[in-house]
Design an enzyme around this catalytic site. Sequence first.
Site, PDB file in Angstrom:
ATOM      1  N   GLY A  49       0.775  -0.591  -0.286  1.00  0.00           N
ATOM      2  CA  GLY A  49      -0.130  -0.076  -0.008  1.00  0.00           C
ATOM      3  C   GLY A  49       1.147   0.734   0.496  1.00  0.00           C
ATOM      4  N   THR A  50       0.399   1.994  -0.153  1.00  0.00           N
ATOM      5  CA  THR A  50       1.508   3.712  -0.873  1.00  0.00           C
ATOM      6  C   THR A  50       0.760   5.140   0.526  1.00  0.00           C
ATOM      7  OG1 THR A  50      -0.197   3.801  -2.766  1.00  0.00           O
ATOM      8  CG2 THR A  50       1.556   2.353  -2.959  1.00  0.00           C
ATOM      9  N   THR A  51      -0.331   6.015  -0.193  1.00  0.00           N
ATOM     10  CA  THR A  51       0.167   6.661   0.694  1.00  0.00           C
ATOM     11  C   THR A  51      -1.175   7.007   0.748  1.00  0.00           C
ATOM     12  OG1 THR A  51       1.979   7.941  -1.340  1.00  0.00           O
ATOM     13  CG2 THR A  51      -0.005   9.182   0.218  1.00  0.00           C
ATOM     14  N   LYS A  82      -7.586   1.951   2.372  1.00  0.00           N
ATOM     15  CA  LYS A  82      -6.412   1.263   3.178  1.00  0.00           C
ATOM     16  C   LYS A  82      -6.634   2.292   4.122  1.00  0.00           C
ATOM     17  CE  LYS A  82      -3.110   1.758  -1.174  1.00  0.00           C
ATOM     18  NZ  LYS A  82      -2.202   2.474  -1.497  1.00  0.00           N
ATOM     19  N   ALA A 224       4.189   5.314  -7.804  1.00  0.00           N
ATOM     20  CA  ALA A 224       2.867   4.149  -6.378  1.00  0.00           C
ATOM     21  C   ALA A 224       2.179   4.243  -6.501  1.00  0.00           C
ATOM     22  CB  ALA A 224       4.259   3.251  -5.936  1.00  0.00           C
TER      23      ALA A 224
END
Length: 273
Positions: A49-51, A82, A224
């Site tokens: 997972g990113t931001t 997320k 990403a």
Amino acid sequence: MTAADAGRLPDTFRSAGSSSFTEFVATHAPELLPARRPLPPGSIDAPHGTTIVVLTYAGGLIMAGDRRATMGNLIANRDMEKVFATDEFSVVGIAGTAGLAIELVKLFQVELEHYEKIEGTLMSLEGKANRLAAMIRGNLGMAMQGLAVVPIFGGFDLDTATGRIFSYDVTGGCYEEHNHHSVGSGSLFARGSMKKLWHPDMDQSQALSVAVEALYDAADDDSATGGPDVLRRIWPTVAIVDAEGARFAEDASVAAAVEAVLARRTGNPGGAR
């Protein structure tokens, strides 16, 4: 087992202990904890997972996350969630190894619910932040093997009637942040965006707009991070926490905020003023 014991819970479940569900599992079935499971040799290519961005406003807090999960140079998932509510007045956003992060969040949700049932009251916001820190610290072994989980935690403090933000490192260090913060691969760009846009007198709708624009800026410079997907109608996940509790913004309001940002940036994608 005697006939008298048939149908009764084992002594494990009837003996006194702490109010921590994680400590209970660690004592009686440690193999069930994510950090205690053996890993195969070699590296593991798992989705990440990113931001995540989070910011306070007058009366509460907003946390938002993009929807992209990556695995190397591939997009592993376009609509991953997320951001999660952890109890009535707190939320958590995940960055890092997706599978472990989601499992840790679910365990944290049970931890808080277990405490509330045992103690008959909500844990303090700082207490929740410290419990999460201990769980991250327990995952240090896996983090050293490349399976790191770095969440961000936020909630509404009932004692001060304000939104508060807590960040972490892979060793379980817990740090209170002020005004706004972000984690994940696009966090540097999102943080720069919020630094310019945030102000202390924002209302909820303004905070939502700032969160969406910060994710837009992160996606603009970080491959990403997934930007708003207008064609698929995939919007960032946005959680709101205030005196009324934790809840998620409806798609219609997030879509309106996204469309306003896109309209404002059309012809000016870099945001130069």
